[in-house]
Design a protein around this motif. Structure first.
Motif, mmCIF file in Angstrom:
data_model
loop_
_atom_site.group_PDB
_atom_site.id
_atom_site.type_symbol
_atom_site.label_atom_id
_atom_site.label_comp_id
_atom_site.label_asym_id
_atom_site.label_seq_id
_atom_site.Cartn_x
_atom_site.Cartn_y
_atom_site.Cartn_z
ATOM 1 N N ILE A 6 0.847 -1.189 0.000
ATOM 2 C CA ILE A 6 0.000 0.000 0.000
ATOM 3 C C ILE A 6 0.887 1.245 0.000
ATOM 4 N N GLU A 7 0.752 2.045 -1.047
ATOM 5 C CA GLU A 7 1.523 3.281 -1.142
ATOM 6 C C GLU A 7 0.841 4.413 -0.382
ATOM 7 N N LEU A 8 -0.502 4.438 -0.433
ATOM 8 C CA LEU A 8 -1.234 5.525 0.208
ATOM 9 C C LEU A 8 -2.511 4.988 0.834
ATOM 10 N N ALA A 9 -2.725 5.308 2.098
ATOM 11 C CA ALA A 9 -3.981 5.006 2.786
ATOM 12 C C ALA A 9 -4.674 6.328 3.070
ATOM 13 N N ILE A 10 -5.862 6.499 2.500
ATOM 14 C CA ILE A 10 -6.671 7.691 2.758
ATOM 15 C C ILE A 10 -7.731 7.308 3.775
ATOM 16 N N LEU A 24 -4.711 13.217 -7.333
ATOM 17 C CA LEU A 24 -3.732 12.185 -7.675
ATOM 18 C C LEU A 24 -4.040 11.601 -9.045
ATOM 19 N N SER A 25 -5.323 11.389 -9.315
ATOM 20 C CA SER A 25 -5.730 10.865 -10.616
ATOM 21 C C SER A 25 -5.384 11.841 -11.727
ATOM 22 N N HIS A 34 4.820 21.112 -10.940
ATOM 23 C CA HIS A 34 4.703 20.920 -9.499
ATOM 24 C C HIS A 34 4.023 19.603 -9.129
ATOM 25 N N GLU A 35 3.662 18.782 -10.113
ATOM 26 C CA GLU A 35 2.991 17.529 -9.816
ATOM 27 C C GLU A 35 3.999 16.415 -9.567
ATOM 28 N N SER A 40 4.814 8.316 -11.362
ATOM 29 C CA SER A 40 4.759 8.218 -9.899
ATOM 30 C C SER A 40 3.326 8.278 -9.397
ATOM 31 N N ALA A 41 2.525 9.184 -9.953
ATOM 32 C CA ALA A 41 1.137 9.317 -9.525
ATOM 33 C C ALA A 41 0.351 8.050 -9.830
ATOM 34 N N ALA A 42 0.570 7.464 -11.008
ATOM 35 C CA ALA A 42 -0.149 6.255 -11.387
ATOM 36 C C ALA A 42 0.233 5.086 -10.486
#
Length: 221
Positions: A6-10, A24-25, A34-35, A40-42
């Motif tokens: 898991i990279e990110l838990a919201i 992020l999408s 600046h993104e 990386s985002a995907a």
């Protein structure tokens, strides 16, 4: 998705959690300076989990508003989770496209130097905002998983591990590890009560004095 990756838990599936996810999408296809960058985002988006005890996007938000009969929001229409850089236009354009412009009420008292008099601020109806968010979720929801559970503890992992451990109140597995954690929980369903609360509550009939959180928990959205 493997829980060990898991990279990110919201934590929280309300408007704030949706704003994070949609931004992020957007960055998956963005080339802005600046993104994060598309790759990386995907990669983060593919390994993102959203955790919310209500079990659905904006479910708790709907219950809170429904339990108090809120038909019109107090926040201006530009306060929304859409990732557009022209933040004050997205909800207005959505309302025009769906024939719901009448649900945007002009704020007559708004007198701000940077707002043209022919383009006043507006507040959306609760239904229009909900529909707008549903469309945003369909557009930017991404391949994330939604867990119906409450996060009861978040602790940093001891070195040399990188990230955090989250304990959940139900479901399997009960413990998750995530590299990044965002707490988008609002009030966290934890009332802040004034000193006179218990005395007044004890003096009145049962159910006469309730906190908004209690009211929302018993409301059927």
């Amino acid at each position: 998705m493997d829980d060990d990756r898991i990279e990110l838990a919201i934590v929280g599936a309300g408007p704030c959690g949706l704003a994070i996810l949609s931004r992020l999408s957007r960055d998956c296809t963005s080339t802005g300076a600046h993104e994060l960058g598309p790759e990386s985002a995907a990669a983060i988006l593919r390994a993102t989990v959203v955790i919310d005890p209500a079990g659905g996007w904006l479910a708790a938000w709907r219950r809170k508003l429904g339990s108090q009969g809120v038909a019109q929001l107090r926040s201006p229409a530009f306060v929304h989770p859409h990732p557009s850089r022209v933040i004050d236009e997205s909800l207005r354009r959505w309302a025009d496209a769906h024939g719901r412009r009448a649900e945007l009420d002009a704020i007559a008292a708004a007198d701000v130097a940077d707002v043209p008099r022919d383009r006043p601020w507006h507040t959306p109806s609760a239904g229009a905002f909900d529909g707008f968010c549903a469309g945003l979720l369909a557009e930017h929801g991404g391949p994330v998983r939604l867990r119906a559970a409450r996060v009861v503890d978040v602790r940093p992992l001891p070195p040399p591990a990188d990230g955090f451990e989250l304990r959940l109140d139900r479901g399997e597995p009960r413990t998750l590890r995530a590299r990044r954690v965002v707490l988008a929980v609002g009030d966290g369903a934890t009332p802040r009560l004034p000193p006179w609360w218990e005395r007044a509550r004890a003096a009145g009939p049962p159910g006469r004095l309730l906190h908004a959180t209690e009211l929302a928990q018993t409301h059927d959205a």
